[in-house]
Design an enzyme around this catalytic site. Structure first.
Site, PDB file in Angstrom:
ATOM      1  N   ASP A 249       0.858  -1.193   0.000  1.00 45.60           N
ATOM      2  CA  ASP A 249       0.000   0.000   0.000  1.00 45.60           C
ATOM      3  C   ASP A 249       0.893   1.242   0.000  1.00 45.60           C
ATOM      4  OD1 ASP A 249      -2.460   1.521   0.158  1.00 45.60           O
ATOM      5  OD2 ASP A 249      -1.972   1.931   2.242  1.00 45.60           O
TER       6      ASP A 249
ATOM      7  N   GLY B 214      -3.072   9.057  -4.137  1.00 41.45           N
ATOM      8  CA  GLY B 214      -4.368   9.387  -4.741  1.00 41.45           C
ATOM      9  C   GLY B 214      -4.389  10.643  -5.591  1.00 41.45           C
TER      10      GLY B 214
ATOM     11  N   CYS C 113      -4.220  -1.485  -2.173  1.00 45.56           N
ATOM     12  CA  CYS C 113      -4.369  -0.051  -2.408  1.00 45.56           C
ATOM     13  C   CYS C 113      -5.239   0.095  -3.644  1.00 45.56           C
ATOM     14  CB  CYS C 113      -2.984   0.552  -2.654  1.00 45.56           C
ATOM     15  SG  CYS C 113      -3.003   2.284  -3.157  1.00 45.56           S
TER      16      CYS C 113
ATOM     17  N   HIS D 243      -7.572   3.015   3.392  1.00 45.70           N
ATOM     18  CA  HIS D 243      -7.399   3.849   4.593  1.00 45.70           C
ATOM     19  C   HIS D 243      -8.731   4.125   5.297  1.00 45.70           C
ATOM     20  CE1 HIS D 243      -3.434   4.747   2.938  1.00 45.70           C
ATOM     21  NE2 HIS D 243      -3.139   5.419   4.033  1.00 45.70           N
TER      22      HIS D 243
HETATM   23  N1  DGL Z   1      -4.964   3.089   0.589  1.00 44.47           N
HETATM   24  C1  DGL Z   1      -4.857   3.708  -0.707  1.00 44.47           C
HETATM   25  C2  DGL Z   1      -6.086   3.323  -1.526  1.00 44.47           C
HETATM   26  O1  DGL Z   1      -6.711   2.321  -1.215  1.00 44.47           O
HETATM   27  C3  DGL Z   1      -4.622   5.178  -0.514  1.00 44.47           C
HETATM   28  C4  DGL Z   1      -4.016   5.814  -1.681  1.00 44.47           C
HETATM   29  C5  DGL Z   1      -3.288   7.094  -1.390  1.00 44.47           C
HETATM   30  O2  DGL Z   1      -2.146   7.025  -0.965  1.00 44.47           O
HETATM   31  O3  DGL Z   1      -3.840   8.165  -1.686  1.00 44.47           O
HETATM   32  O4  DGL Z   1      -6.429   3.968  -2.484  1.00 44.47           O
END
Ligand code: DGL
Length: 274
Positions: free
Chosen positions: A10, A43, A73, A194
């Protein structure tokens, strides 16, 4: 062929919400968790950057002996998974496998929704990629999908502010903006690993009767099923119950925050991705 741990990747801590449920379902397996905390969030980044960072992590986990990697992720699953599976995997490790988290989530919602009006909360990258819309419509052509980008959620969670008044403010803002798109939404997918840390706040901001769908259990069940159907991968997975945690940022910080996500103390080591 040598055996190895299952790799879980992730951009930061979010994938720990997936790992926790995977461990519950398959405690006997070995796992290597890799969080790219130094470069989170993904993101808001371009396709090229998310692809580049994710490929670096995938290569590292393969170098560490993982026969199978879960991109825990959504952003990486949406923006990098297919290209890595189709273009890179055949060149770098043709007998290894990489799975994402979007498909198992989508497969499960057919049993949840009645109105076929489905909300998806995710990072700007996941929502803009339209991966959920496409996957949901492939399986359930009559569904309508409403995406809501929640760009403040990952920074709030990564910085330990998920229980703060600031979190309340942004939960209400994004939930209202999602519901303004359709009053018939009866299912909301938490399309970012998250977000389970905000699940109670999100449930509280939604009207009764809307089901909130987190991903951990769905991904865990799907992985178990995958290994049942692919004994050639399962027999390459180590099963001594060991867990290793790596972060591209401070291991001390990762241990302190990771403990909250995992519900148990963890030991982390620093790793460099390049
Ligand atoms: N946990 C990531 C997801 O599922 C977060 C991505 C990020 O770092 O913005 O999209």
């Amino acid at each position: 062929m040598q055996k190895g741990a299952i790799g879980i990747f992730d951009s930061g801590y979010g994938g720990l919400t997936i790992l926790r449920d995977i461990i519950k379902a398959m405690p006997e397996h070995d796992y290597i968790y890799l969080g790219d905390n130094a470069r989170t969030p993904y993101g808001t980044r371009s396709f090229e950057t998310v692809y580049k960072f994710t490929l670096q992590a995938v290569r590292k986990l393969f170098d560490m002996g993982c026969p199978l990697i879960i991109l825990a992720c959504n952003t990486a699953s949406a923006k990098a998974l297919r290209t890595i599976q189709q273009n890179d995997l055949p060149k770098i490790a043709p007998s290894n496998r990489i799975l994402g988290v979007i498909r198992p989530t989508v497969e499960a919602i057919g049993n949840v929704t009645k109105s076929w009006e489905i909300g998806v909360m995710g990072t700007a990258g996941t929502i803009q990629s339209q991966s959920y819309d496409m996957e949901i419509k492939k399986l359930y052509p009559r569904a309508n999908v409403y995406g809501q980008a929640c760009p403040m959620f990952v920074p709030i969670v990564e910085n330990g502010e998920y229980d703060s008044p600031g979190a309340d403010y942004f939960v209400e803002k994004y939930v209202n903006s999602l519901l303004a798109q359709s009053s018939a939404i009866d299912t909301v997918i938490l399309g970012c690993t998250h977000y389970p840390l905000l699940i109670e706040k999100i449930r509280g901001a939604l009207p009764d009767g809307i089901t909130v769908v987190p991903q951990g259990r769905l991904v865990a069940e799907s992985l178990k099923d995958y290994l049942r159907r692919h004994p050639e991968i399962e027999e390459r997975c180590l099963c001594s119950g060991k867990r290793f945690f790596y972060t591209t940022d401070s291991p001390e910080k990762f241990e302190a925050s990771g403990k909250i996500f995992m519900g148990e103390a963890i030991k982390a080591e620093k790793i460099v991705l390049e």
